[in-house]
Design an enzyme around this catalytic site. Sequence first.
Site, mmCIF file in Angstrom:
data_model
loop_
_atom_site.group_PDB
_atom_site.id
_atom_site.type_symbol
_atom_site.label_atom_id
_atom_site.label_comp_id
_atom_site.label_asym_id
_atom_site.label_seq_id
_atom_site.Cartn_x
_atom_site.Cartn_y
_atom_site.Cartn_z
ATOM 1 N N ARG A 156 0.816 -1.230 0.000
ATOM 2 C CA ARG A 156 0.000 0.000 0.000
ATOM 3 C C ARG A 156 0.848 1.278 0.000
ATOM 4 O O ARG A 156 0.463 2.299 0.583
ATOM 5 C CB ARG A 156 -0.964 0.032 1.201
ATOM 6 N N SER A 231 -10.976 -0.041 2.964
ATOM 7 C CA SER A 231 -10.259 -0.265 4.220
ATOM 8 C C SER A 231 -9.820 1.079 4.790
ATOM 9 O O SER A 231 -9.183 1.867 4.101
ATOM 10 C CB SER A 231 -9.015 -1.114 3.984
ATOM 11 N N GLU A 329 -5.428 4.336 6.157
ATOM 12 C CA GLU A 329 -5.138 3.967 4.777
ATOM 13 C C GLU A 329 -5.539 5.061 3.787
ATOM 14 O O GLU A 329 -4.775 5.360 2.876
ATOM 15 C CB GLU A 329 -5.817 2.619 4.463
HETATM 16 N N1 EPU Z 1 -11.351 -10.117 9.531
HETATM 17 C C1 EPU Z 1 -12.011 -10.028 10.712
HETATM 18 N N2 EPU Z 1 -13.078 -9.187 10.810
HETATM 19 C C2 EPU Z 1 -13.486 -8.432 9.777
HETATM 20 C C3 EPU Z 1 -12.799 -8.515 8.562
HETATM 21 C C4 EPU Z 1 -11.725 -9.369 8.460
HETATM 22 O O1 EPU Z 1 -11.681 -10.692 11.687
HETATM 23 O O2 EPU Z 1 -14.454 -7.691 9.932
HETATM 24 C C5 EPU Z 1 -10.206 -11.047 9.426
HETATM 25 C C6 EPU Z 1 -10.625 -12.386 8.915
HETATM 26 O O3 EPU Z 1 -9.967 -13.356 9.677
HETATM 27 C C7 EPU Z 1 -10.104 -12.444 7.496
HETATM 28 C C8 EPU Z 1 -8.930 -11.520 7.531
HETATM 29 O O4 EPU Z 1 -9.265 -10.548 8.521
HETATM 30 O O5 EPU Z 1 -9.710 -13.719 7.143
HETATM 31 C C9 EPU Z 1 -8.662 -10.826 6.221
HETATM 32 O O6 EPU Z 1 -9.838 -10.136 5.789
HETATM 33 P P1 EPU Z 1 -10.061 -9.760 4.254
HETATM 34 O O7 EPU Z 1 -9.739 -10.906 3.390
HETATM 35 O O8 EPU Z 1 -11.395 -9.127 4.143
HETATM 36 O O9 EPU Z 1 -8.918 -8.743 3.957
HETATM 37 P P2 EPU Z 1 -8.461 -7.398 4.681
HETATM 38 O O10 EPU Z 1 -7.112 -7.635 5.252
HETATM 39 O O11 EPU Z 1 -9.515 -6.900 5.588
HETATM 40 C C10 EPU Z 1 -7.276 -6.549 2.517
HETATM 41 C C11 EPU Z 1 -7.181 -5.240 1.779
HETATM 42 C C12 EPU Z 1 -8.429 -5.007 0.938
HETATM 43 C C13 EPU Z 1 -8.597 -6.174 -0.020
HETATM 44 C C14 EPU Z 1 -8.679 -7.462 0.795
HETATM 45 C C15 EPU Z 1 -8.776 -8.688 -0.064
HETATM 46 C C16 EPU Z 1 -5.818 -3.754 3.115
HETATM 47 C C17 EPU Z 1 -5.793 -2.572 4.033
HETATM 48 N N3 EPU Z 1 -7.020 -4.140 2.730
HETATM 49 O O12 EPU Z 1 -8.343 -6.403 3.439
HETATM 50 O O13 EPU Z 1 -8.220 -3.840 0.191
HETATM 51 O O14 EPU Z 1 -9.748 -6.013 -0.808
HETATM 52 O O15 EPU Z 1 -7.504 -7.597 1.611
HETATM 53 O O16 EPU Z 1 -7.550 -8.942 -0.669
HETATM 54 O O17 EPU Z 1 -4.776 -4.272 2.752
HETATM 55 C C18 EPU Z 1 -8.433 -1.467 0.507
HETATM 56 O O18 EPU Z 1 -7.216 -1.424 0.550
HETATM 57 O O19 EPU Z 1 -9.158 -0.425 0.639
HETATM 58 C C19 EPU Z 1 -9.083 -2.756 0.363
HETATM 59 C C20 EPU Z 1 -10.411 -2.893 0.394
#
Ligand code: EPU
Length: 333
Positions: A156, A231, A329
């Site tokens: 990022r 995010s 972010e």
């Molecule tokens: N999780 C929770 N609670 C929640 C959401 C997630 O406990 O409400 C935990 C779950 O265990 C899940 C893990 O977090 O397995 C990862 O969640 P998710 O796959 O939704 O990914 P993220 O880390 O929340 C990142 C990116 C997103 C991108 C997704 C999918 C960042 C800051 N965010 O989110 O990107 O779409 O992975 O690859 O790196 C963005 O940058 O704006 C964005 C939406």
Amino acid sequence: MQVARDVSLAGKTTLGIGGAAREFVRVATVDELREALATSEPVLILGGGSNLVVGDGGFAGRVVQPGMTAIAYDGDEVRVEAGVVWDELVAQMVDEGRAGLECMSGIPGLVGATPMQNVGAYGQEVSDTIVRVEALYRETREVVTFSPEQCRFGYRTSAFKATSRWVITSVTFRLRRGESRPRYAELTKALAIAEGGTAPLARVRETVIGLRRGKGMVVDAADPESRSAGSFFTNPIVEPAVVARLDARFGAAMPRWPQPDGMVKLSAGWLIERAGFTKGYTVGRVGISKKHALALVNRGGASAAELLALAREIQDGVRAQLGVQLELEPVVV
Ligand code: EPU
């Protein structure tokens, strides 16, 4: 080039928050961009407004929105101007059978903004396929070509983040023909394919959009949970000692992604929930999305001050409870 005055910026961001811009210009060519930048006013470059928190005072200067939209091909290379809508590009590449962007389906915003924070989702990042970025140097108004190394991509982040010296004018991707080879476990599972397997590009696109929709991460006027900036925090990258301390408390249930340099990326959403902030938590007109703990939502008529106060409350809570510092972010103006 037409300069509009006192234009509300709330309507130009996915959060729907923020005051007015003293001047607003949308430019259709790089020459118009040069002209728009030749002002004594402070300048803010606005893409799709999906990663932006505009303050309640708006912007006392000129907001410039890139509207250059040409797409040119050279073999596997596709040069895309900054004003092309990102998801329209992804859809077109999927239609043409070009792999490399399909896992980043359904992300709002314009192409020119994607290298700045090295946009990524479901196992792909734009830096995986970018071969060149052209950017205008604000001081001299010359266009300079950046190699991927010169872009200094990271999680990022890039050389274009946290500096206002450059305006990205085009991005060139290398997109080879073929099927998708998804690497993200949640995605391979949803596709019902083995790890390392392949899937048709269109199926990957549909599946990713479905996953994102379930998390409120597809901008949709009919989904109030999508009135967000995606995010709101980056996933923290911490020392192994921090992981050991948290594991002693939570067991091995905590999600983690070990990095090549020995550091470990944690899930900010998971930490937020563990610190006691539940999905749907609401303070006045702002809150945490009911669908994803990492997204902060404008529940109607919110101010930037309220939103940033909630962000601070979450940062303070996670630091106090778990000893991890979360960073914002989106870009805050
Ligand atoms: N999780 C929770 N609670 C929640 C959401 C997630 O406990 O409400 C935990 C779950 O265990 C899940 C893990 O977090 O397995 C990862 O969640 P998710 O796959 O939704 O990914 P993220 O880390 O929340 C990142 C990116 C997103 C991108 C997704 C999918 C960042 C800051 N965010 O989110 O990107 O779409 O992975 O690859 O790196 C963005 O940058 O704006 C964005 C939406």
